[in-house]
Enzyme design. Structure first.
Site, PDB file in Angstrom:
ATOM      1  CG  ASP A   1      -0.306  -0.531   2.481  1.00  0.00           C
ATOM      2  OD1 ASP A   1       0.927  -0.427   2.600  1.00  0.00           O
ATOM      3  OD2 ASP A   1      -1.033  -1.048   3.339  1.00  0.00           O
TER       4      ASP A   1
ATOM      5  CG  ASN B   1      -8.594  -2.602  12.012  1.00  0.00           C
ATOM      6  OD1 ASN B   1      -7.679  -3.250  11.498  1.00  0.00           O
ATOM      7  ND2 ASN B   1      -9.009  -1.452  11.519  1.00  0.00           N
TER       8      ASN B   1
ATOM      9  CG  HIS C   1      -5.705  -3.089   8.787  1.00  0.00           C
ATOM     10  ND1 HIS C   1      -5.768  -1.736   9.013  1.00  0.00           N
ATOM     11  CD2 HIS C   1      -4.417  -3.426   9.092  1.00  0.00           C
ATOM     12  CE1 HIS C   1      -4.591  -1.295   9.416  1.00  0.00           C
ATOM     13  NE2 HIS C   1      -3.760  -2.300   9.471  1.00  0.00           N
TER      14      HIS C   1
ATOM     15  CD  GLU D   1      -8.494   0.258   7.962  1.00  0.00           C
ATOM     16  OE1 GLU D   1      -8.316  -0.756   8.661  1.00  0.00           O
ATOM     17  OE2 GLU D   1      -7.932   1.341   8.199  1.00  0.00           O
TER      18      GLU D   1
END
Ligand code: PGA
Length: 265
Positions: free
Chosen positions: A67, A137, A139, A144
């Site tokens: 990313d 979380n 990801h 996400e």
């Protein structure tokens, strides 16, 4: 899924570096998928040291990072390109032309970046091994929770939680990007093998949900349960919430004994 549970983050880094070294010794022109973040930093240091000692070469390696922030230019200190240069690329013998990130040039349409990135990965023959961290979380990359499990490289809006976790890298809140371009979950799943690293107690719940929870877009890393070749390197704090921890340690022990037996036969 192969779980390897190690004492601390340094052992995780060493095991990750060894895994990638073995891969590159077998395939010197491998295509690696790379991750940024705190987790792989020490592994990258070890890879750079192996390269300095000439035990490893990246001369023919191609890399695709997971990313990049949207709106941050490659030369900005906070870009993932700059981070990768500081943490790995500048200290190894890789050709910078073979290092790819899903970057959006100032004059480029951001909507074109994803499809172009997918095409570039295919053109290089696909990713041999994708390195992953995991968010608190769940990801992977910047996919996400609620990301489509079939997603491809595209623009994603970061969660407030992720923005908060990465806040320390930016001088002020205004300059911190809220959008990124990330490989999709299906892109990650196309890699021929996956190496996930997780360290620290803050990751324990995400690790538990990914490995022992239901496969769900609410925990993107849980999709890895569907991949044929995943190695998960955990330190003890990251593994601490796994319900079947004893079993995983037993499996690990059995494998060690079997390999030792094969080596001595
Ligand atoms: P970290 O990030 O390695 O900085 O914890 C991992 C991730 O968010 O994927």
């Amino acid at each position: 899924m192969e779980l390897v549970i190690l004492k601390d983050s340094e052992q995780v880094a060493a095991a990750g570096a060894e895994h990638l070294q073995d891969l590159l010794l077998n395939k010197p022109n491998a295509v690696l998928g790379l991750a940024t973040g705190r987790t792989p930093k020490s592994m990258y240091r070890q890879l750079a040291n192996l390269c300095k000692e000439s035990s490893l070469s990246f001369r023919d390696v191609t890399t695709f990072n997971l990313d990049e922030y949207l709106g941050v230019q490659p030369n900005d200190a906070q870009s993932y390109r700059s981070t990768m240069r500081r943490e790995l690329f500048d200290d190894i013998d890789i050709d910078p032309a073979n290092t790819y990130l899903p970057e959006c040039a100032a004059d480029q349409n951001p909507l074109d970046v994803g499809p172009d990135y997918e095409a570039a990965i295919l053109e290089k023959g696909g990713i041999d091994c994708q390195v992953l961290g995991i968010g608190q979380n769940g990801h992977i990359g910047f996919n996400e929770p609620s990301s489509s499990l079939n997603s491809r490289t595209r623009i994603k809006t970061l969660t407030r939680e992720t923005i908060e976790n990465n806040r320390q890298y930016f001088e002020d809140a205004e300059s911190q990007p809220q959008l990124a371009i990330t490989m999709g979950i299906a892109t990650i799943m196309d890699a021929r093998q996956i190496l996930l690293l997780a360290t620290g107690a803050a990751k324990a719940e995400a690790v538990r949900q990914s490995i022992e929870g239901a496969v769900s877009a609410s925990c993107p890393a849980s999709i890895l349960q569907m991949h044929e070749r995943v190695v998960v390197l955990l330190d003890e704090p990251a593994a601490s919430k796994l319900a079947r921890l004893d079993y995983y340690l037993w499996v690990q022990n059995q494998k060690r004994r079997l390999l030792a037996k094969i080596a001595s036969d």
